[in-house]
Motif scaffolding. Structure first.
Motif, PDB file in Angstrom:
ATOM      1  N   HIS A 277       0.583  -1.567   0.038  1.00 31.67           N
ATOM      2  CA  HIS A 277      -0.013   0.279   0.061  1.00 31.67           C
ATOM      3  C   HIS A 277       0.894   1.592   0.132  1.00 31.67           C
ATOM      4  N   SER A 278       0.078   2.161  -0.525  1.00 29.15           N
ATOM      5  CA  SER A 278       1.206   3.997  -0.808  1.00 29.15           C
ATOM      6  C   SER A 278       1.291   3.648   1.326  1.00 29.15           C
ATOM      7  N   SER A 279       2.251   4.895   1.435  1.00 25.53           N
ATOM      8  CA  SER A 279       2.215   5.356   2.653  1.00 25.53           C
ATOM      9  C   SER A 279       0.856   5.731   3.708  1.00 25.53           C
ATOM     10  N   THR A 280       1.380   5.484   4.413  1.00 28.79           N
ATOM     11  CA  THR A 280      -0.580   5.604   4.646  1.00 28.79           C
ATOM     12  C   THR A 280      -0.704   6.954   6.007  1.00 28.79           C
ATOM     13  N   LEU A 281       0.444   7.894   6.358  1.00 24.90           N
ATOM     14  CA  LEU A 281       1.082   8.504   6.875  1.00 24.90           C
ATOM     15  C   LEU A 281       0.565   9.678   5.199  1.00 24.90           C
ATOM     16  N   ASN A 282       1.235   9.716   4.350  1.00 22.84           N
ATOM     17  CA  ASN A 282       1.412  11.066   3.785  1.00 22.84           C
ATOM     18  C   ASN A 282      -0.266  10.967   3.352  1.00 22.84           C
ATOM     19  N   GLN A 283      -1.325   9.908   3.182  1.00 24.00           N
ATOM     20  CA  GLN A 283      -2.366   9.745   2.862  1.00 24.00           C
ATOM     21  C   GLN A 283      -3.223  10.251   3.541  1.00 24.00           C
ATOM     22  N   MET A 284      -2.719  10.288   4.659  1.00 24.98           N
ATOM     23  CA  MET A 284      -3.477  11.206   5.892  1.00 24.98           C
ATOM     24  C   MET A 284      -3.281  12.489   6.167  1.00 24.98           C
ATOM     25  N   ALA A 285      -1.799  12.712   5.659  1.00 28.00           N
ATOM     26  CA  ALA A 285      -1.888  13.959   5.333  1.00 28.00           C
ATOM     27  C   ALA A 285      -2.528  14.230   3.786  1.00 28.00           C
ATOM     28  N   ILE A 286      -2.387  14.369   3.021  1.00 26.59           N
ATOM     29  CA  ILE A 286      -3.051  14.515   2.233  1.00 26.59           C
ATOM     30  C   ILE A 286      -4.763  14.716   2.290  1.00 26.59           C
ATOM     31  N   ALA A 287      -5.285  13.766   2.754  1.00 24.34           N
ATOM     32  CA  ALA A 287      -6.649  13.767   2.622  1.00 24.34           C
ATOM     33  C   ALA A 287      -6.618  14.701   3.736  1.00 24.34           C
ATOM     34  N   GLU A 288      -5.861  15.173   4.930  1.00 22.02           N
ATOM     35  CA  GLU A 288      -6.775  16.714   5.553  1.00 22.02           C
ATOM     36  C   GLU A 288      -6.367  17.718   5.003  1.00 22.02           C
ATOM     37  N   VAL A 289      -5.189  17.758   3.931  1.00 19.56           N
ATOM     38  CA  VAL A 289      -4.883  18.788   3.956  1.00 19.56           C
ATOM     39  C   VAL A 289      -6.261  19.338   2.387  1.00 19.56           C
ATOM     40  N   ALA A 290      -6.307  18.068   1.560  1.00 17.67           N
ATOM     41  CA  ALA A 290      -6.815  18.380   0.786  1.00 17.67           C
ATOM     42  C   ALA A 290      -9.016  18.490   1.334  1.00 17.67           C
ATOM     43  N   ALA A 291      -9.065  18.035   1.970  1.00 21.65           N
ATOM     44  CA  ALA A 291     -10.929  18.664   2.523  1.00 21.65           C
ATOM     45  C   ALA A 291     -10.786  20.282   2.999  1.00 21.65           C
ATOM     46  N   ARG A 292      -9.283  20.214   3.963  1.00 20.22           N
ATOM     47  CA  ARG A 292      -9.385  21.953   4.339  1.00 20.22           C
ATOM     48  C   ARG A 292      -8.833  22.747   3.352  1.00 20.22           C
ATOM     49  N   HIS A 293      -8.080  22.837   2.163  1.00 26.15           N
ATOM     50  CA  HIS A 293      -7.659  23.880   1.919  1.00 26.15           C
ATOM     51  C   HIS A 293      -7.573  23.791   0.120  1.00 26.15           C
ATOM     52  N   PHE A 294      -7.793  22.570  -0.548  1.00 31.28           N
ATOM     53  CA  PHE A 294      -7.862  22.585  -1.552  1.00 31.28           C
ATOM     54  C   PHE A 294      -8.344  23.596  -2.612  1.00 31.28           C
ATOM     55  N   GLU A 295      -9.231  23.789  -3.149  1.00 33.19           N
ATOM     56  CA  GLU A 295      -9.903  24.536  -3.863  1.00 33.19           C
ATOM     57  C   GLU A 295      -8.752  26.073  -3.345  1.00 33.19           C
TER      58      GLU A 295
END
Length: 404
Positions: A277-295
Motif C-alpha cells: 500500500h502507499s504510505s498511510t501517513l502521507n495519505q492521511m496528510a493529503i486527505a486532511e489538507v485536501a479537505a480543508r485547503h484544496f480549492e
C-alpha cells in the motif's frame, strides 16, 4: 559478476530520464532552468501539512498512521476523491478509487496489466516521456494517435496485427499536456472514444494538470464524456489517472486511479504484490489538507503560474527570431517550442549550458519513434519574472546565432 547475462531483455528498453538528469542542474546557482516541470516549492502549503502530520501522529491516530493498511488506500481520502471526481462529472464510489504512489506508479501498473510483447499502444506525438518509460518495459509497439486525423479503427487494427499483437489502449495527456501544454478539444475526445469502442481498446486518461486551468472553458474529462454516453462508470473503458503532485506536494507521492471496479480490483492485486500500500501517513496528510485547503490553494497556484506563463509568452514574442514557433497553453506548466528544420534540440541544449547557462528539455525524448529533434520544452513553473526575461533573452540570442 557479469550482470548482462542475467538481465531480462526488457532492461534494454529502459533508459534514464532526461528530465531527472537535468534536475541535477538546479543545484548550480548560475543556471537558469526551464527544464523540470515541477512545482515551485515556495508555494507548497507547508503550514497546512505541518498541522495535518501533527494530527495524524497524535494519540489515537498514530497507530493507524504508522501501521500496515489496506491496499486500496486510506478510506477518508478515497471518499474525498469520489466526491471530487463526481464534481468533475464522474459519479463514482470508493470502490472505483485506488490510491497509488504518484500517478507514475499507476502508469506502470496499467502497462503491466494490459501490454503483452508486441501489443500496440496508441500515443500522441509528442507524449509524456514518463509514460513511455513506464510502458517500455512491457515491450509494446507504438502507433501515433492524432484525433484530428481521419484514420479509422481498421487501419489501426491492421497495423497492430502486422506488428504481432493488438491495440490494447490509447494513452493521452488531456489537459495542458506534458510536454506541449496543449489541451485535447471535446470533439477530439469524443473521437477517441469512438475509436476505442471500435477497437475494443481501453483509454488511459492522464489528468495530472487538469486542475491548473488559467483561462478558457474547462473541457469534460474523457471518462465524464463516456459516462454520459453509457450511464455508469462500470460500463466504461476509460481509466482516469490523477495526482496531487502538481497541486499539493509531489514529495508525498500520492496519486489515484478512477475506473470501473473490475479494473480497480486487478490493480489492487498489483499493488499488493508491489508495495502492499502507499504510505498511510502521507495519505492521511493529503486527505486532511485536501479537505480543508484544496480549492483555495489551487486557486492561488493558478494566479502565480498564469502570471509566469503570460510573462514567458511575452518574452518569447519579444526575443525569439523568425522561424521559431511555440504553443500558447491555457494552463499547466509548459510551453513547447518548434525550432527551424535542421536544428537539433539536444545540440542546442549542450551549447546553451556551455555558453548561456540556460537549461531546458530537448524534445526528441517525448517521441516514441525518436523524431522531433527540432523541438524543446520550456517550463515556467519555477522561474520568476526576472529569470524568465533573462533566460529567454539568452536563449533567443543563441538560437538567432545558430540560424545565422
Amino acid at each position: 559478476m557479469q550482470w548482462e547475462q542475467v538481465l531480462a531483455p526488457r532492461m534494454g528498453r529502459m533508459k534514464a530520464s532526461e528530465i531527472r538528469e537535468l534536475l541535477k542542474l538546479l543545484d548550480q546557482p548560475d543556471i537558469i532552468s526551464f527544464a523540470g516541470g515541477i512545482p515551485d516549492p515556495a508555494l507548497f502549503p507547508v503550514a497546512a501539512f505541518q498541522d495535518a502530520l501533527g494530527a495524524a501522529l497524535a494519540p489515537g491516530k498514530a497507530d493507524a498512521a504508522l501501521q500496515y493498511s489496506v491496499s486500496e488506500g486510506y478510506l477518508p481520502l478515497r471518499q474525498w476523491l469520489a466526491e471530487h471526481m463526481t464534481g468533475l462529472g464522474i459519479p463514482c464510489g470508493v470502490d472505483n478509487i485506488l490510491i497509488t504512489s504518484g500517478s507514475q506508479q499507476a502508469l506502470d501498473y496499467l502497462g503491466k496489466m494490459m501490454i503483452g510483447a508486441g501489443d500496440t499502444v496508441l500515443v500522441n506525438a509528442p507524449t509524456y516521456m514518463g509514460a513511455l518509460g513506464a510502458f517500455n518495459a512491457y515491450e509494446p509497439v507504438y502507433d501515433r494517435l492524432d484525433p484530428r486525423e481521419n484514420r479509422g479503427a481498421a487501419e489501426y487494427s491492421a497495423k497492430a496485427v502486422d506488428a504481432g499483437g493488438t491495440v490494447k489502449f490509447a494513452y493521452l495527456s488531456v489537459d495542458f499536456a506534458n510536454p506541449t501544454g496543449e489541451t485535447i478539444a471535446r470533439a477530439e475526445r469524443e473521437k477517441v472514444l469512438d475509436l476505442a469502442d471500435a477497437l475494443g481498446a481501453a483509454i488511459v486518461e492522464d489528468a495530472a494538470y487538469q486542475a491548473l486551468r488559467f483561462d478558457g472553458e474547462a473541457v469534460p474529462p474523457i471518462l465524464a464524456l463516456e459516462i454520459a454516453r453509457k450511464g455508469s462508470i462500470e460500463e466504461c473503458r476509460t481509466i482516469y489517472c490523477g495526482s496531487f503532485s502538481k497541486t499539493l506536494a509531489p514529495g508525498l507521492r500520492v496519486g489515484w486511479v478512477c475506473a470501473a471496479s473490475p479494473v480497480i480490483g486487478r490493480l489492487v492485486l498489483m499493488k499488493q504484490a508491489a508495495d502492499l500500500h502507499s504510505s498511510t501517513l502521507n495519505q492521511m496528510a493529503i486527505a486532511e489538507v485536501a479537505a480543508r485547503h484544496f480549492e483555495s490553494h489551487v486557486a492561488g497556484l493558478r494566479t502565480v503560474y498564469k502570471a509566469r506563463r503570460d510573462h514567458m509568452l511575452a518574452a518569447l514574442s519579444r526575443e525569439m527570431p523568425s522561424g521559431v514557433s511555440w504553443t500558447r497553453p491555457e494552463g499547466g506548466m509548459f510551453v513547447w517550442i518548434t525550432l527551424p528544420e535542421g536544428m537539433d534540440g539536444a545540440e542546442l541544449l549542450a551549447r546553451s549550458l556551455e555558453t548561456e547557462r540556460v537549461a531546458f528539455v530537448p524534445g526528441r525524448a517525448f517521441f516514441a519513434d525518436g523524431s522531433g529533434g527540432n523541438t524543446i520544452r520550456l517550463s515556467f513553473s519555477r522561474a520568476d519574472q526576472a529569470a524568465i526575461d533573462e533566460g529567454i533573452r539568452r536563449l533567443g540570442a543563441l538560437i538567432a546565432r545558430e540560424i545565422g
